[in-house]
Design a protein around this motif. Sequence first.
Motif, mmCIF file in Angstrom:
data_model
loop_
_atom_site.group_PDB
_atom_site.id
_atom_site.type_symbol
_atom_site.label_atom_id
_atom_site.label_comp_id
_atom_site.label_asym_id
_atom_site.label_seq_id
_atom_site.Cartn_x
_atom_site.Cartn_y
_atom_site.Cartn_z
ATOM 1 N N ASN A 156 1.104 -1.271 0.035
ATOM 2 C CA ASN A 156 0.058 0.101 -0.049
ATOM 3 C C ASN A 156 0.936 1.234 -0.078
ATOM 4 O O ASN A 156 2.246 1.283 0.398
ATOM 5 N N PRO A 157 0.502 2.287 -0.293
ATOM 6 C CA PRO A 157 1.331 3.558 -0.306
ATOM 7 C C PRO A 157 1.824 4.006 0.807
ATOM 8 O O PRO A 157 3.233 4.337 0.674
ATOM 9 N N GLN A 158 1.225 3.638 1.891
ATOM 10 C CA GLN A 158 2.073 4.179 3.380
ATOM 11 C C GLN A 158 3.245 3.232 3.614
ATOM 12 O O GLN A 158 4.176 3.680 3.769
ATOM 13 N N MET A 159 3.101 1.589 3.257
ATOM 14 C CA MET A 159 4.052 1.086 3.394
ATOM 15 C C MET A 159 5.147 1.141 2.256
ATOM 16 O O MET A 159 6.347 0.856 2.612
ATOM 17 N N LYS A 160 4.689 1.654 1.254
ATOM 18 C CA LYS A 160 5.712 1.705 0.177
ATOM 19 C C LYS A 160 6.633 2.848 0.360
ATOM 20 O O LYS A 160 7.770 2.622 0.321
ATOM 21 N N LEU A 161 6.073 3.799 1.084
ATOM 22 C CA LEU A 161 6.744 5.049 1.376
ATOM 23 C C LEU A 161 8.010 4.675 2.463
ATOM 24 O O LEU A 161 8.865 5.211 2.442
ATOM 25 N N THR A 162 7.385 3.765 3.255
ATOM 26 C CA THR A 162 8.169 3.534 4.689
ATOM 27 C C THR A 162 9.522 2.673 4.068
ATOM 28 O O THR A 162 10.541 2.971 4.536
ATOM 29 N N VAL A 186 11.349 12.805 8.636
ATOM 30 C CA VAL A 186 10.139 11.560 8.784
ATOM 31 C C VAL A 186 10.130 11.065 10.389
ATOM 32 O O VAL A 186 11.312 10.697 10.741
ATOM 33 N N LEU A 199 9.286 7.570 12.357
ATOM 34 C CA LEU A 199 8.773 6.248 12.142
ATOM 35 C C LEU A 199 8.503 5.570 13.471
ATOM 36 O O LEU A 199 9.533 5.816 14.655
#
Length: 933
Positions: free
Chosen positions: A838-844, A886, A888
Amino acid sequence: MIPALAQFKELKVRRILKWALPLILLFLVMAWLLLPQILPWLANRLVAGSGITFQELQIQTVGWKHIALHRAVLQVDNIGRLSIEDITLSQHTDVKAFDVQIASSTLSLANTSASANTVNEGPPQQLSAYLPSSRLSQLPSIQLKLVHFVLEGREPDSRHFLDARDLLLSADPDKVTLNGSLNLNIDNQLESFELAANLFNTNSAQLSLTKTGETAPLLNFALELAHAEGVIGGSVDILLAQDKPVPLHLELSQPFTKIAGSTDTHIEFELKDQALETFIHAPELTLRGEIAAEGRAGDKTQGMSSAHFATNFALTLQNRAWQIDLDAVEASPGPLLQFATPVQGKLHQLFITTPRKFTLNGQLDQLKSAPQAIHLKSSNTLFAEYRIGKNPIATNAFRQIEWNGVWPSHPEFKVAFDALLEADIDQLLKHSNLQLTDKPKNKKEAAATAPFQAEHSTLKLPARLVLNRNTAQLEVEDGARLIAAKLTGSFGELFKPTIELPAQEFALNYSSAMVDELRFNLKAEKFLTGAQVITPVNIRGQILPNGNRLDVRIESQKAALRQRDKSKPFALPPYILHAQVLTPPQTPYSINAFTKAAATEFEFELRNECQTPLLSGSVEHYSDLKFEATHTFSETNSLSRWLDIPQLNTDITAGNLHLNIAWDLDQNTLPHIEFQLSNAQISGALGNMEAVQLQLSTSGPKSNYHYDMTAKAASIDIGALITGLTFSGTLIPSKEEPALAIKRMDASVFGGNISIAEEFWQAGKDEVVILNLNDIKLKEIVETQVGTGLETTGRLTGQQPLRISAAGELTLIKGTLKNTESGVIRYHSALSDSADLNPQMKLTMNVLKNFQYEMLETETEYQDGNLVFHSQISGRNPDVAGGQKVNLNLNTEVALGSAIQAMRLKAGLEARVESLFKPHTNVNATAYCRASQ
């Protein structure tokens, strides 16, 4: 002519009378002067053949019908030496009446040698000639007063035990009477009695003994004799009744200060009227009677002990062969002998019975003096039963009884019998209150000091016992063993143990307390001690005399040792214990034989199967234990080879060991320990350790020992290299649970430092110990793992609490770690470029490809075998979102076991351990130690 002759004869008579009178007077004067020298000779001639010798006879005055002696000393065969002082003898107008008065007299039993006067030159007389009806008719009338009489013992330095005063003896042809006062010395205490005795010419006698101040007699004795048709018959009645205790001391036991008891004996007898010498060498006698006796000892505070004996008996004596028959008394059937005594509040009882008439027979040498030899045999059985309260404990059957000689001093003395002893050890331990301390403070301590507890345990010992003058011999038959379902004690638990005595003969020497070879075996299904299980248990023992020492050898057989909670065992090799008993007690039959004054010293040495010494030591005074162990380790003489255990998961392949322990077991204190391991190299499951130094020393007063500990290691490789380890602390023993006070622990690891300072841990309780981490390099931690795809830089500092549970389990609880400098995290895996994210996991995932962090805070905890990290990280990736900052929040779980395993594999440690402990095909599996030879 005739007148002249008559005148001449008259003149001659006058001349003879003129000279004879002076000669007679001279003879009388000389006889008077020489009488002191002649009288002993004349007296010895008068008593020739009686066994009496006058050694000294001092005359004081001699008058008409009157003589006074200052001193007379007589030696009486088989009795002793009699000294009489100040004797006065007067004759009444009746020539058969005399008055005798003696000031003092002493009879010493120390010298009983025979004299020349023992030969009887007269014709032999029948026994009936010695009856009172024959002897008293020949007596004159005598009145004898003995003012003081002393009877001394047989030993030269023994105190007199009889002191009599004002003894009055009156004798005439009808009777003899004796009255007086007696003082008996019993254990240096005087007891006074009044004596009254009568002997009648009707062949009867009476004697009574009464304590001074009392009316009821202590002892009554009555004798009736009759003579008819060549046979002498009679009866004896003895009644001893004592309601008040009399002091008495028994040498081989604790002194009884009060004893009371009674006996009632009736005896009827017949004997052939034969010559005395014939009776002595070939007697013919028959006795029948009944004996009942009981005794009590002690007081209400100590508890009363009692004994009871009752039997009908018959004795037949024909020549020198004799036989005794014992049987139960019909009026009160019961055991022949019953003994009872209280011990620690429990009544211990011994019963001896026979199922039918019990017969003894044998040979008697002679009756002339005290019997010198008795030869006894019996094929009957005597039964003995031992009880505590009403609980049967043990039984013993005695058969084939033999007795030669009277006392152990006789050259041919021997007592032998077959015995079958059977005992219930459960009941013995349950009811006997066996304890290792004299006075436990409470019930808990009393239970703790019990040596062990047994379940369903019995003892069976078939054997023949032979007692000689100097030795006791035991011939053990097949089947001698002690068996139990389980034995439990402070040492651990033994399941189905058996102690066997193989068929054998061994002897015990009284003077040296030494036995010849004795062999025994101990077997058990398994042995549990602490967390260890040994299966099976098989131990062989042997005791051998060696001069004035005893050599003891105990050898264990191969067994399996494992942890209780693990199924994989490893072989426990045979070990051999050698011991020497150096100073055995000289008088094992004495009550003081096993006190510290007569203590035995033991020296022992424990060896492996290759006879290499493991440790040696000694035990003195039954309480002072000392032992030491020293060894130099090498590749070919490592710890595993020294102990003969190839399966050890940790081995010492270099270094020097020294151990010294001294322990005063009698004072209930801790041992004094000095332990040192220097320059050691250790390899095994824990890793490889170089230049290890371990030391433990004892400090503090003896009543409160504690142990100071120090440790150092140049390096420890557990997959991660630990260097410069130092440790100091104190082990604090306790009756409840031991404790460890950690003063300081420091080590370098992962480019930083770990430490523990001023922590306290006590076994049996949940404790928390804080591990401090300082400047740990993340890069070195990550590099211990294989194929993670993770690269890091930076350092962390923080604290990691360690929880040690009461059961000894180690877990990690919540800790905190923070970075001390900025660093980089680069993480890339197949998941990083997956289109399914998903976009959030991809960014991370994109940020973590090159994440330059400024702040890293992590909380750690341990859950279900996994190490869980809750991390807060703040930083940026210059290649993502224009390098925007960022934050995390990452939750990461790592299987701790897998992580440690990966760390060890990456370092190659598992391969080195496997190589080190790989089985050697050229080594005997039962003697691994031989590979070092």
